[in-house]
Design a protein around this motif. Structure first.
Motif, PDB file in Angstrom:
ATOM      1  N   LEU A 132       0.823  -1.210   0.000  1.00  0.00           N
ATOM      2  CA  LEU A 132       0.000   0.000   0.000  1.00  0.00           C
ATOM      3  C   LEU A 132       0.858   1.262   0.000  1.00  0.00           C
ATOM      4  O   LEU A 132       0.562   2.230  -0.711  1.00  0.00           O
ATOM      5  N   ILE A 133       1.943   1.255   0.773  1.00  0.00           N
ATOM      6  CA  ILE A 133       2.759   2.473   0.865  1.00  0.00           C
ATOM      7  C   ILE A 133       3.595   2.708  -0.391  1.00  0.00           C
ATOM      8  O   ILE A 133       4.211   3.760  -0.530  1.00  0.00           O
ATOM      9  N   GLN A 134       3.591   1.743  -1.307  1.00  0.00           N
ATOM     10  CA  GLN A 134       4.267   1.937  -2.587  1.00  0.00           C
ATOM     11  C   GLN A 134       3.345   2.551  -3.637  1.00  0.00           C
ATOM     12  O   GLN A 134       3.766   2.865  -4.748  1.00  0.00           O
ATOM     13  N   HIS A 135       2.063   2.722  -3.282  1.00  0.00           N
ATOM     14  CA  HIS A 135       1.100   3.259  -4.237  1.00  0.00           C
ATOM     15  C   HIS A 135       1.423   4.727  -4.537  1.00  0.00           C
ATOM     16  O   HIS A 135       1.791   5.488  -3.632  1.00  0.00           O
TER      17      HIS A 135
ATOM     18  N   ARG B 269      -3.203  -3.886  -3.385  1.00  0.00           N
ATOM     19  CA  ARG B 269      -2.804  -2.616  -3.997  1.00  0.00           C
ATOM     20  C   ARG B 269      -3.607  -2.377  -5.282  1.00  0.00           C
ATOM     21  O   ARG B 269      -4.051  -1.243  -5.533  1.00  0.00           O
ATOM     22  N   ILE B 270      -3.808  -3.403  -6.082  1.00  0.00           N
ATOM     23  CA  ILE B 270      -4.606  -3.279  -7.301  1.00  0.00           C
ATOM     24  C   ILE B 270      -6.039  -2.883  -6.960  1.00  0.00           C
ATOM     25  O   ILE B 270      -6.638  -2.006  -7.604  1.00  0.00           O
TER      26      ILE B 270
ATOM     27  N   ILE C 289     -10.309   1.334  -6.524  1.00  0.00           N
ATOM     28  CA  ILE C 289     -11.300   2.052  -5.715  1.00  0.00           C
ATOM     29  C   ILE C 289     -11.050   3.551  -5.755  1.00  0.00           C
ATOM     30  O   ILE C 289     -11.948   4.343  -6.068  1.00  0.00           O
ATOM     31  N   VAL C 290      -9.813   3.971  -5.446  1.00  0.00           N
ATOM     32  CA  VAL C 290      -9.546   5.415  -5.302  1.00  0.00           C
ATOM     33  C   VAL C 290      -9.442   6.128  -6.649  1.00  0.00           C
ATOM     34  O   VAL C 290      -9.563   7.355  -6.708  1.00  0.00           O
ATOM     35  N   SER C 291      -9.229   5.368  -7.725  1.00  0.00           N
ATOM     36  CA  SER C 291      -9.157   6.006  -9.048  1.00  0.00           C
ATOM     37  C   SER C 291     -10.518   6.079  -9.723  1.00  0.00           C
ATOM     38  O   SER C 291     -10.623   6.547 -10.861  1.00  0.00           O
ATOM     39  N   GLY C 292     -11.542   5.620  -9.024  1.00  0.00           N
ATOM     40  CA  GLY C 292     -12.894   5.746  -9.548  1.00  0.00           C
ATOM     41  C   GLY C 292     -13.306   4.697 -10.558  1.00  0.00           C
ATOM     42  O   GLY C 292     -14.284   4.892 -11.293  1.00  0.00           O
TER      43      GLY C 292
END
Length: 339
Positions: free
Chosen positions: A21-24, A228-229, A234-237
């Protein structure tokens, strides 16, 4: 700044998920708060730049307050903590009533929800796809994880939460994240290592029934990659399927119980830990009643899953069952060194 409450960061799965996650690329857009029980580990996480809060899933009132202040919750700590799950969702309802925006829950369940009572006698024919929601919904509440999964979906149906349920299978491989290196994360899995430790204790490698039952497997790093995918979608809509449709099985192949015990038997025999390189049926092991009871009945179950919805997001685990078997050598060496 939106907040992520991360529950279970010191665990085998949780630490790996957090490391991915922290590599996102959008990691800096979010404040990540680590929820954990150890004050000592909290200091170490803070030294790495995280905010922390002490507590457990048993601290319902505190957890409810925390989730009422969170935009996203990753729950990787316990797939069967009903009261903790309810506390998270109560917090979500409070937040939704205040903001009108449904918070996000990414919950870790497992393909154990699919297991049967084969007792090692046969290979199960019931294969569940994460695209076949009616078949998943046909699972009774008596199945492990099932009540928690249903409780989460019900919250999504009431529209005060957006929910995704990730169901890893037998997770394998030694974790190698920054948190392992810092001594913060458990580096080994549970199912196969527990089997190894049991066989060492018994002095022989045993399987239930005929050992014909089958389970799926997935490498720990591929679990981290999937979260992560999913988070990115989710956050990119991109609106990945959620709520009632938001089940995601993680698997990259299947293994037969007898075959994996045979691999363990040879590895332990080569290291002088069992009397024979051959795996034997539990019924022929000649164990005393107390030792016999040590063998988990679950090792004789089938759990058959296909992560088709997971792959639709672009997740494509490359590992094979042969890779899984080969990894057992490292598990054996690690356990013998640390136990």
């Amino acid at each position: 700044m939106p907040t992520i409450l991360f529950i279970g960061a010191t665990g085998y799965i949780g630490g790996t998920v957090l490391a991915h996650l922290i590599q996102h690329p959008k990691r800096s857009d979010y404040e990540i708060i680590i929820h954990l029980r150890s004050a000592e580990k909290a200091k170490s996480f803070e030294n790495l730049g995280f905010k922390t809060v002490l507590g457990s899933l048993d601290d319902a009132a505190d957890l409810e307050k925390l989730t009422s202040e969170s935009d996203i919750v990753f729950q990787t700590a316990d797939a069967d903590h009903l009261e903790g799950t309810k506390a998270i969702l109560r917090g979500f309802k409070i937040r939704f009533q205040k903001t009108g925006i449904a918070p996000i829950l990414i919950h870790t369940s497992g393909t154990g929800v699919l297991k049967d009572n084969a007792e090692g006698k046969y290979e199960g024919t019931d294969i569940y796809s994460d695209l076949d929601i009616p078949k998943i919904e046909s699972l009774p509440d008596t199945q492990v994880h099932r009540i928690i999964d249903r409780t989460i979906v019900a919250a999504a149906e009431e529209e005060y939460a957006r929910t995704w349920i990730v169901l890893p299978s037998t997770v394998w491989g030694l974790a190698d994240s920054i948190f392992v290196k810092e001594g913060l994360q458990k580096p080994s899995s549970q199912q196969i290592p527990d089997r190894i430790k049991l066989n060492v204790r018994l002095g022989k490698a045993v399987y239930i029934g005929e050992g014909e039952n089958v389970w799926p497997h997935v490498h720990i790093d591929e679990v981290g990659k999937f979260y992560r995918i999913l988070f990115d979608a989710i956050v990119s809509g991109k609106q990945p399927a959620s709520g009632r449709n938001g089940y995601y099985f993680l698997e990259s192949g299947e293994y037969r119980q007898r075959d994996v015990v045979e691999v363990i038997a040879k590895a332990l025999y080569a290291r002088g830990k069992v009397a024979s390189p051959e795996a034997i049926p539990l019924s022929e092991a000649g164990l005393d009643p107390e030792s016999y009871r040590l063998v988990p009945v679950d090792t004789g179950t089938n759990s058959r899953a296909r992560g088709e919805r997971s792959r639709q997001l672009g997740w494509n685990p490359p590992q094979t069952t042969e890779d899984f078997y080969a990894s057992i050598q490292a598990d054996v060496d690690y356990l013998l060194k640390t136990h």
